[in-house]
Design a protein around this motif. Structure first.
Motif, PDB file in Angstrom:
ATOM      1  N   UNK A 150      -0.971 -28.574  -9.641  1.00  0.00           N
ATOM      2  CA  UNK A 150      -2.389 -28.842  -9.377  1.00  0.00           C
ATOM      3  C   UNK A 150      -3.217 -28.350 -10.564  1.00  0.00           C
ATOM      4  N   UNK A 151      -2.904 -27.159 -11.040  1.00  0.00           N
ATOM      5  CA  UNK A 151      -3.689 -26.619 -12.152  1.00  0.00           C
ATOM      6  C   UNK A 151      -3.572 -27.515 -13.383  1.00  0.00           C
ATOM      7  N   UNK A 152      -2.407 -28.137 -13.528  1.00  0.00           N
ATOM      8  CA  UNK A 152      -2.182 -28.971 -14.715  1.00  0.00           C
ATOM      9  C   UNK A 152      -2.634 -30.427 -14.514  1.00  0.00           C
ATOM     10  N   UNK A 153      -2.430 -30.952 -13.327  1.00  0.00           N
ATOM     11  CA  UNK A 153      -2.579 -32.407 -13.132  1.00  0.00           C
ATOM     12  C   UNK A 153      -3.761 -32.828 -12.259  1.00  0.00           C
ATOM     13  N   UNK A 154      -4.648 -31.884 -11.962  1.00  0.00           N
ATOM     14  CA  UNK A 154      -5.829 -32.246 -11.160  1.00  0.00           C
ATOM     15  C   UNK A 154      -7.062 -31.665 -11.841  1.00  0.00           C
ATOM     16  N   UNK A 155      -8.100 -32.477 -11.898  1.00  0.00           N
ATOM     17  CA  UNK A 155      -9.355 -32.042 -12.538  1.00  0.00           C
ATOM     18  C   UNK A 155     -10.495 -32.319 -11.573  1.00  0.00           C
ATOM     19  N   UNK A 156     -11.405 -31.377 -11.461  1.00  0.00           N
ATOM     20  CA  UNK A 156     -12.596 -31.624 -10.629  1.00  0.00           C
ATOM     21  C   UNK A 156     -13.853 -31.503 -11.487  1.00  0.00           C
ATOM     22  N   UNK A 157     -14.902 -32.131 -11.038  1.00  0.00           N
ATOM     23  CA  UNK A 157     -16.148 -32.077 -11.799  1.00  0.00           C
ATOM     24  C   UNK A 157     -17.331 -32.195 -10.872  1.00  0.00           C
ATOM     25  N   UNK A 158     -18.476 -31.815 -11.387  1.00  0.00           N
ATOM     26  CA  UNK A 158     -19.721 -31.972 -10.620  1.00  0.00           C
ATOM     27  C   UNK A 158     -20.821 -32.380 -11.598  1.00  0.00           C
ATOM     28  N   UNK A 159     -21.648 -33.343 -11.196  1.00  0.00           N
ATOM     29  CA  UNK A 159     -22.619 -33.865 -12.160  1.00  0.00           C
ATOM     30  C   UNK A 159     -23.855 -32.985 -12.307  1.00  0.00           C
ATOM     31  N   UNK A 160     -24.317 -32.933 -13.559  1.00  0.00           N
ATOM     32  CA  UNK A 160     -25.608 -32.310 -13.830  1.00  0.00           C
ATOM     33  C   UNK A 160     -26.612 -33.449 -13.950  1.00  0.00           C
ATOM     34  N   UNK A 161     -27.836 -33.151 -14.342  1.00  0.00           N
ATOM     35  CA  UNK A 161     -28.820 -34.219 -14.486  1.00  0.00           C
ATOM     36  C   UNK A 161     -28.465 -35.087 -15.696  1.00  0.00           C
ATOM     37  N   UNK A 162     -29.118 -36.195 -15.834  1.00  0.00           N
ATOM     38  CA  UNK A 162     -28.834 -37.077 -16.969  1.00  0.00           C
ATOM     39  C   UNK A 162     -29.463 -38.433 -16.761  1.00  0.00           C
ATOM     40  N   UNK A 163     -29.051 -39.388 -17.563  1.00  0.00           N
ATOM     41  CA  UNK A 163     -29.599 -40.741 -17.463  1.00  0.00           C
ATOM     42  C   UNK A 163     -28.476 -41.691 -17.079  1.00  0.00           C
ATOM     43  N   UNK A 164     -28.683 -42.411 -15.999  1.00  0.00           N
ATOM     44  CA  UNK A 164     -27.674 -43.378 -15.559  1.00  0.00           C
ATOM     45  C   UNK A 164     -28.275 -44.764 -15.605  1.00  0.00           C
ATOM     46  N   UNK A 165     -27.670 -45.626 -16.391  1.00  0.00           N
ATOM     47  CA  UNK A 165     -28.159 -46.997 -16.555  1.00  0.00           C
ATOM     48  C   UNK A 165     -29.682 -47.016 -16.762  1.00  0.00           C
ATOM     49  N   UNK A 166     -30.163 -46.128 -17.610  1.00  0.00           N
ATOM     50  CA  UNK A 166     -31.576 -46.110 -17.979  1.00  0.00           C
ATOM     51  C   UNK A 166     -32.482 -45.288 -17.062  1.00  0.00           C
ATOM     52  N   UNK A 167     -31.934 -44.836 -15.914  1.00  0.00           N
ATOM     53  CA  UNK A 167     -32.777 -44.066 -14.990  1.00  0.00           C
ATOM     54  C   UNK A 167     -32.401 -42.583 -15.012  1.00  0.00           C
ATOM     55  N   UNK A 168     -33.431 -41.753 -14.838  1.00  0.00           N
ATOM     56  CA  UNK A 168     -33.194 -40.313 -14.770  1.00  0.00           C
ATOM     57  C   UNK A 168     -32.510 -39.958 -13.455  1.00  0.00           C
ATOM     58  N   UNK A 169     -31.541 -39.070 -13.514  1.00  0.00           N
ATOM     59  CA  UNK A 169     -30.869 -38.643 -12.278  1.00  0.00           C
ATOM     60  C   UNK A 169     -30.865 -37.120 -12.224  1.00  0.00           C
ATOM     61  N   UNK A 170     -31.075 -36.585 -11.018  1.00  0.00           N
ATOM     62  CA  UNK A 170     -31.058 -35.121 -10.885  1.00  0.00           C
ATOM     63  C   UNK A 170     -29.626 -34.636 -10.737  1.00  0.00           C
ATOM     64  N   UNK A 171     -29.440 -33.332 -10.939  1.00  0.00           N
ATOM     65  CA  UNK A 171     -28.109 -32.732 -10.781  1.00  0.00           C
ATOM     66  C   UNK A 171     -27.714 -32.755  -9.302  1.00  0.00           C
ATOM     67  N   UNK A 172     -26.411 -32.755  -9.051  1.00  0.00           N
ATOM     68  CA  UNK A 172     -25.931 -32.725  -7.656  1.00  0.00           C
ATOM     69  C   UNK A 172     -26.560 -31.560  -6.896  1.00  0.00           C
ATOM     70  N   UNK A 173     -26.597 -30.389  -7.548  1.00  0.00           N
ATOM     71  CA  UNK A 173     -27.104 -29.198  -6.861  1.00  0.00           C
ATOM     72  C   UNK A 173     -28.595 -29.282  -6.534  1.00  0.00           C
ATOM     73  N   UNK A 174     -29.274 -30.282  -7.095  1.00  0.00           N
ATOM     74  CA  UNK A 174     -30.699 -30.452  -6.760  1.00  0.00           C
ATOM     75  C   UNK A 174     -30.908 -31.575  -5.754  1.00  0.00           C
ATOM     76  N   UNK A 175     -29.830 -32.183  -5.292  1.00  0.00           N
ATOM     77  CA  UNK A 175     -29.964 -33.280  -4.322  1.00  0.00           C
ATOM     78  C   UNK A 175     -30.340 -32.694  -2.955  1.00  0.00           C
ATOM     79  N   UNK A 176     -31.023 -33.521  -2.150  1.00  0.00           N
ATOM     80  CA  UNK A 176     -31.426 -33.104  -0.806  1.00  0.00           C
ATOM     81  C   UNK A 176     -30.190 -32.778   0.038  1.00  0.00           C
ATOM     82  N   UNK A 177     -30.246 -31.647   0.735  1.00  0.00           N
ATOM     83  CA  UNK A 177     -29.147 -31.284   1.635  1.00  0.00           C
ATOM     84  C   UNK A 177     -27.978 -30.608   0.929  1.00  0.00           C
TER      85      UNK A 177
END
Ligand code: BG6
Length: 526
Positions: free
Chosen positions: A315-342
């Motif tokens: 698992x340590x070698x063959x599995x990767x996890x991630x979480x999104x920060x803010x950024x631009x997706x297809x031209x639109x601003x997106x907030x970080x996951x941790x700032x999403x409602x709920x």
């Protein structure tokens, strides 16, 4: 941290599954389903509005609903039949996949009914019983009920128990009663076993339809037809010719208004354990004896069973996890996951997961399968990439020793739908050089009308065809594949979250995972 010893799901005795007998004439010319009421629990939610009602409308327009038919929406919100009809008609105009015909809409609306309900209240089911009896009498729906559980998994059990107690799932006098259970089926291996135990106290396996909407997508169903309807691919569909396989389910959307649900799920449970392992099983399964029913389900289950169960070191070698920060997706601003409602501002939940899996059987030994899925990625794209081994003697690469690149087969699931075979061709001009070119097939060339993906599944359930629904052992085998990853990730909190920007292709660690083997992720696109 060591993964727990998993139970053997492998050889459970399975009851025979009801199957529609395969009739090639019928297959090309489907007939309307028989009389019934579709009862949707959670009818005020997004799924009903965006997918279920539009797909029932499509079935009506295509002449696949019976004349004796009704939809009874059941949910907590207060609504009358009239306001439910209005809401669903608006949903249809917004999310329907075909142009709405006023006469069809009028007919469709007249078949919609609503009941406000608290799922834990005994009185709910008494009222439900009398509403259903009323509909049976007025619309001649014959006492046949399809219950769709589009509700949080915590209430599955309350609902089915109460249906059982009120005699609403009892099949007698030729009447049928079936239950479609939405994913996720449990939250891990043990809870899936437990949920199944509870459901099977009330329902038989034949009445239980565990849905995975990916299996309703035309392009996903076409995977089987492509593999087994064409004699030319099967001989090269193995470790001798295939170098590795990549499956990407990339979404550009974030968690939208589902933050609190997603906090208890994460990418591994939400998409990897079900949709992605289903895609893998369709790519890797052995040929079934027919494209119908039990033989397809058996082969899908067998291939999941052959996936190597990871140790914690794996698992340590063959599995990767991630979480999104803010950024631009297809031209639109997106907030970080941790700032999403709920969402907890320090949430450790992954919105991206990548795995390298190995299938330990004769066909696939030594062929890595790389799977990745994520939210807020650069674009929305689901694609399977099969990379073949390179030609043994590169004659055209400039020098004899240089590489000319492998052939690839790209199976576009969405948003583009089709298949591309990448081959090398001579670049025009006086010198002998080659370029990769694509031999393309677009699904739209076949005149496919856009659909939600739920049409086939709802129709099949009405017709008692469980081919595209999961058997319990399939579900348990897929939990078994992801369980070690859940365990390790649970016991080691992520230190580096968020670790990828919205609008990127995920964390660097996912690139490292595949580059270690000398490959790179194929950038999906149309
Ligand atoms: C659902 C997941 O099962 O599949 C969602 O819960 C995800 O999080 C969705 O967005 C993706 O489905 P599709 O059909 O849009 O690829």
């Amino acid at each position: 941290m060591s993964p727990k010893v998993l139970k053997e799901p492998k050889s459970q005795p399975l009851p025979a599954i009801h199957e529609k007998p395969h009739d090639p004439e019928q297959a090309g010319n489907p007939r309307p389903a028989g009389p019934c009421v579709v009862v949707i629990f959670g009818a005020s939610g997004d799924l009903a509005k965006r997918k279920l009602l539009p797909s029932l409308y499509n079935l009506q327009v295509n002449g696949l609903l019976p004349d004796e038919f009704a939809v009874l929406g059941v949910a907590r919100s207060e609504m009358s039949d009239a306001s439910f009809r209005k809401k669903m008609a608006e949903g249809l105009k917004q999310h329907g996949t075909v142009k709405i015909d006023p006469a069809e809409l009028k007919k469709f609306e007249s078949r919609l009914f609503y009941q406000q309900a608290d799922y834990t209240e005994a009185s709910t089911y008494k009222t439900l019983k009398s509403r259903l009896a009323d509909l049976d009498e007025k619309l001649k729906t014959g006492g046949n009920y399809l219950y769709y559980l589009s509700v949080p998994p915590e209430v599955f059990d309350d609902i089915t128990n109460a249906l059982g107690k009120n005699g609403l799932v009892k099949e007698e006098n030729g009447q049928w009663r079936r239950v479609i259970v939405e994913k996720p089926f449990g939250t891990d291996y043990d809870s899936a076993v437990e949920l199944n135990r509870k459901l099977s106290a009330v329902l038989t396996e034949q009445q239980t339809f565990r849905i995975d909407h990916y299996l309703g997508k035309e392009t996903v169903q076409n995977l089987l037809v492509f593999r087994f309807g064409n004699g030319i691919f099967e001989p090269i569909w193995n470790r001798r010719y295939i170098d590795h396989v990549q499956i990407t389910v990339a979404e550009s959307i974030g968690v939208e208004r589902r933050g609190s649900f997603y906090e208890s799920a994460g990418a591994l449970r939400d998409v990897m354990q079900n949709h992605m392992l289903m895609l893998l099983s369709l790519v890797a399964m052995e040929p079934p004896t027919s494209l119908q029913g039990e033989s397809v389900r058996r082969e899908k289950t067998k291939v999941l069973e052959a996936i190597k169960i990871m140790s914690s070191e794996d698992v340590l070698r063959n599995a990767v996890r991630g979480q999104y920060s803010s950024g631009t997706v297809e031209g639109d601003q997106a907030v970080a996951y941790r700032s999403e409602e709920g969402v907890d501002p320090e949430s450790p939940v992954e919105t991206f997961a990548a795995l390298k899996l190995e299938i330990e059987n004769w066909r696939w030994a030594g062929v890595p399968f790389y799977l990745r899925t994520g939210k807020r990625m650069a674009n929305r794209n689901t694609q399977i990439m099969i990379q073949f081994r390179e030609a043994p003697l590169p004659l055209y690469g400039g020098s004899r020793m240089s590489r000319i690149g492998p052939n690839r087969l790209l199976m576009h699931i969405q948003p583009c739908e089709g298949i591309t075979l990448q081959v090398r061709a001579k670049t025009p001009g006086p010198t002998l050089r080659t370029s990769p070119v694509g031999l393309n097939f677009n699904y739209s060339d076949l005149g496919a009308t856009p659909s939600t993906g739920y049409e086939t599944l709802l129709y099949d359930c009405m017709m008692n065809d469980a081919t595209l629904f999961h058997r319990i052992d399939t579900v348990l085998n897929s939990w078994q594949v992801v369980q070690p990853v859940l365990d390790v990730w649970n016991s080691i909190p992520p230190r580096e979250f968020p670790n990828y920007s919205s609008g990127s292709w995920g964390p660097q660690a996912a690139e490292d995972l595949i580059e270690r083997d000398g490959h790179t992720w194929w950038k999906p696109g149309c």
